[in-house]
Scaffold this motif. Structure first.
Motif, short mmCIF file in Angstrom:
data_model
loop_
_atom_site.label_atom_id
_atom_site.label_comp_id
_atom_site.label_asym_id
_atom_site.label_seq_id
_atom_site.Cartn_x
_atom_site.Cartn_y
_atom_site.Cartn_z
N THR A 139 51.75 17.14 38.92
CA THR A 139 50.76 16.77 39.95
C THR A 139 51.16 17.39 41.29
OG1 THR A 139 50.53 14.67 38.78
CG2 THR A 139 49.53 14.81 40.97
N TRP A 140 52.46 17.31 41.56
CA TRP A 140 52.94 17.81 42.86
C TRP A 140 52.69 19.31 43.02
CZ3 TRP A 140 53.55 15.18 46.99
CH2 TRP A 140 54.22 15.72 48.09
N ARG A 141 52.79 20.07 41.91
CA ARG A 141 52.51 21.52 42.02
C ARG A 141 51.07 21.74 42.51
NH1 ARG A 141 57.49 22.37 42.62
NH2 ARG A 141 58.79 22.45 40.77
N GLY A 142 50.16 20.89 42.08
CA GLY A 142 48.77 20.98 42.56
C GLY A 142 48.69 20.65 44.05
N MET A 143 49.46 19.64 44.47
CA MET A 143 49.49 19.26 45.90
C MET A 143 50.08 20.42 46.73
SD MET A 143 48.39 16.04 45.96
CE MET A 143 48.96 15.22 47.44
N GLU A 144 51.13 21.05 46.19
CA GLU A 144 51.76 22.18 46.91
C GLU A 144 50.77 23.35 47.04
OE1 GLU A 144 56.49 21.53 45.95
OE2 GLU A 144 55.30 22.61 44.46
N ALA A 145 49.97 23.55 46.00
CA ALA A 145 48.98 24.64 46.06
C ALA A 145 47.97 24.35 47.17
CB ALA A 145 48.27 24.77 44.71
N ALA A 146 47.57 23.08 47.30
CA ALA A 146 46.61 22.70 48.35
C ALA A 146 47.19 22.98 49.73
CB ALA A 146 46.25 21.22 48.21
N LEU A 147 48.48 22.68 49.87
CA LEU A 147 49.16 22.92 51.15
C LEU A 147 49.20 24.42 51.44
CD1 LEU A 147 50.96 21.35 53.29
CD2 LEU A 147 52.91 22.14 51.96
N GLU A 148 49.56 25.20 50.43
CA GLU A 148 49.70 26.64 50.65
C GLU A 148 48.34 27.30 50.94
OE1 GLU A 148 52.04 28.07 47.33
OE2 GLU A 148 53.85 27.07 48.11
N LEU A 149 47.27 26.70 50.45
CA LEU A 149 45.93 27.23 50.73
C LEU A 149 45.42 26.80 52.11
CD1 LEU A 149 44.19 26.67 47.27
CD2 LEU A 149 44.55 28.88 48.42
N GLY A 150 46.15 25.92 52.77
CA GLY A 150 45.74 25.45 54.11
C GLY A 150 44.65 24.39 54.07
N LEU A 151 44.39 23.84 52.87
CA LEU A 151 43.35 22.80 52.78
C LEU A 151 43.88 21.46 53.28
CD1 LEU A 151 41.88 23.73 49.29
CD2 LEU A 151 40.88 24.16 51.54
N VAL A 152 45.20 21.31 53.29
CA VAL A 152 45.83 20.10 53.84
C VAL A 152 47.03 20.55 54.66
CG1 VAL A 152 45.10 18.71 51.86
CG2 VAL A 152 47.35 19.74 51.83
N LYS A 153 47.32 19.79 55.72
CA LYS A 153 48.44 20.22 56.59
C LYS A 153 49.77 19.61 56.14
CE LYS A 153 45.89 21.75 60.47
NZ LYS A 153 45.78 21.91 61.90
N HIS A 154 49.69 18.45 55.48
CA HIS A 154 50.91 17.78 55.04
C HIS A 154 50.61 17.11 53.70
CE1 HIS A 154 52.81 18.39 58.95
NE2 HIS A 154 51.58 18.20 59.42
N ILE A 155 51.65 16.99 52.86
CA ILE A 155 51.47 16.30 51.58
C ILE A 155 52.51 15.20 51.43
CG2 ILE A 155 50.20 18.07 50.33
CD1 ILE A 155 52.82 19.11 49.17
N GLY A 156 52.11 14.16 50.71
CA GLY A 156 53.01 13.04 50.51
C GLY A 156 52.56 12.21 49.34
N VAL A 157 53.09 11.02 49.26
CA VAL A 157 52.86 10.14 48.11
C VAL A 157 52.56 8.73 48.59
CG1 VAL A 157 54.32 11.51 46.54
CG2 VAL A 157 55.36 9.69 47.93
N SER A 158 52.27 7.87 47.65
CA SER A 158 51.99 6.47 47.99
C SER A 158 52.49 5.62 46.82
CB SER A 158 50.49 6.30 48.20
OG SER A 158 50.17 4.95 48.41
#
Ligand code: NDP
Ligand code: 1BO
Length: 317
Positions: A139-158
């Motif tokens: 799942t995190w690899r997908g989150m990292e891809a979103a970050l690298e695409l600039g769609l999100v500025k920061h990623i984290g968890v809950s």
């Protein structure tokens, strides 16, 4: 307004607005009221099923020039039915489209629990997918891809434990920058708090007022009331403020972000004004002594009817 600084210098307002249970039909006005009062941090999630209405409120607010996009910190969360790596970007794009935004400030993995793609709320064991089948790192690899695409500025968890954070931290290319968890005087989570501090992971406190409006099926019959806790009541009386304001300011002074939910204009203002209350060291010590590791959202709803998830493997305690 107190802010939490990220390693790249970005600043998140420590005080924000929760939107879980804010229904379409009420969240549009509540969000606009909040922004007029001065709220600059909004906590959303796909599963709150109100992002489209929040998007309308944001769009109208920007059009009217009340605030600019860059003045707001907007968080959303990936729901548990989109944990496969290739599902993350489509889920994020749906959230961005609903919110009418080009980017999020922060995107979180909502729970360390996975479901099948067509399931919003699991009913039986077969609706779930185990973390062995879809690992958190996938799942995190997908989150990292979103970050690298600039769609999100920061990623984290809950809802992540120290154990899950450690495992993720060891394998992540982009480290989790924030963990959003339940935090209030009855659930202070000091071990998690210290771990996050040591690893530059910010914490956001959810359900800071005890989440009284959640569905009865998610409530214990004998749950305590933070508002009626005698220590909180006496500190509020000393400062001539409300118990909600003590609870909110306690979280901010502890160094976490806090996101009380309200749709009521008077309570929105009351909660915002908590930021002018200053608790003394003695107040903070008295509140520290209230900890009893009590979860309002204890996660039992994820553990019934043949679920592979248990309280032990969810919270790792
Ligand atoms: P809160 O602890 O924020 O409590 C919300 C309840 O308190 C509502 O009934 C609200 O009613 C009432 N309330 C608000 N302000 C006051 C006040 N000043 N005096 C008395 N009552 C008040 O609960 P939530 O569970 O909603 O948590 C806050 C946010 O955290 C959520 O909305 C969501 O954004 C996030 N969250 C995230 C989770 C996660 O898994 N990551 C889990 C749970 C929450 P009213 O609206 O009528 O004012
Ligand atoms: C199941 C509760 C989710 C709130 O964020």
């Amino acid at each position: 307004m107190q802010q939490l600084t990220f390693p790249n210098g970005d600043k998140m307002p420590a005080f924000g607005l929760g939107t879980w249970k804010s229904k379409p039909g009420e969240v549009y006005t509540a969000l606009r009221d909040a922004i007029k009062i001065g709220y600059r941090h909004i906590d959303c999630a796909a599963i709150y099923l109100n992002e489209a209405e929040i998007g309308n409120a944001l769009s109208d607010t920007f059009k009217e020039g009340l605030v600019k996009r860059e003045d707001l910190w907007i968080t959303s969360k990936l729901w548990s039915n989109a944990h496969k790596q290739e599902q993350v970007l489509p889920a994020l794009k749906k959230t961005l489209s609903d919110l009418q935004l080009d980017y999020l400030d922060l995107y979180l993995v909502h729970w360390p629990i996975a479901f099948k793609a067509d399931i919003l709320a699991p009913r039986t064991g077969s609706d779930y997918i185990t973390l062995e089948e879809i690992s958190i790192i996938e799942t995190w690899r997908g989150m990292e891809a979103a970050l690298e695409l600039g769609l999100v500025k920061h990623i984290g968890v809950s809802n992540f434990s120290v154990k899950k954070l450690q495992a993720l931290y060891a394998e992540a290319k982009h480290k989790p920058e924030l963990n959003q968890v339940e935090l209030h005087p009855l659930l202070q989570q000091n071990t998690l708090f210290d771990f996050c501090k040591q690893h530059n992971i910010h914490l956001t406190a959810y359900s800071p007022l005890g989440s009284k409006d959640r569905h009865p099926s998610l409530k214990a019959a004998d749950e305590p009331s933070l508002f009626e806790n005698p220590v909180i009541v006496s500190i509020a009386a000393l400062h001539k403020c409300t118990t909600a304001q003590v609870l909110i300011q306690w979280a901010i002074q502890r160094g976490t972000a806090v996101i009380p939910k309200s749709i009521n204009p008077t309570r929105l203002k009351e909660n915002f004004d908590a930021q002018v209350v200053t608790l003394t060291d003695s107040d903070m010590k008295e509140i520290a002594a209230l900890d009893r590791h009590y979860r309002f959202l204890n996660g039992e709803n994820w553990t019934t009817n043949g679920s592979p998830y248990t309280l032990a493997n969810l919270w790792d305690e």
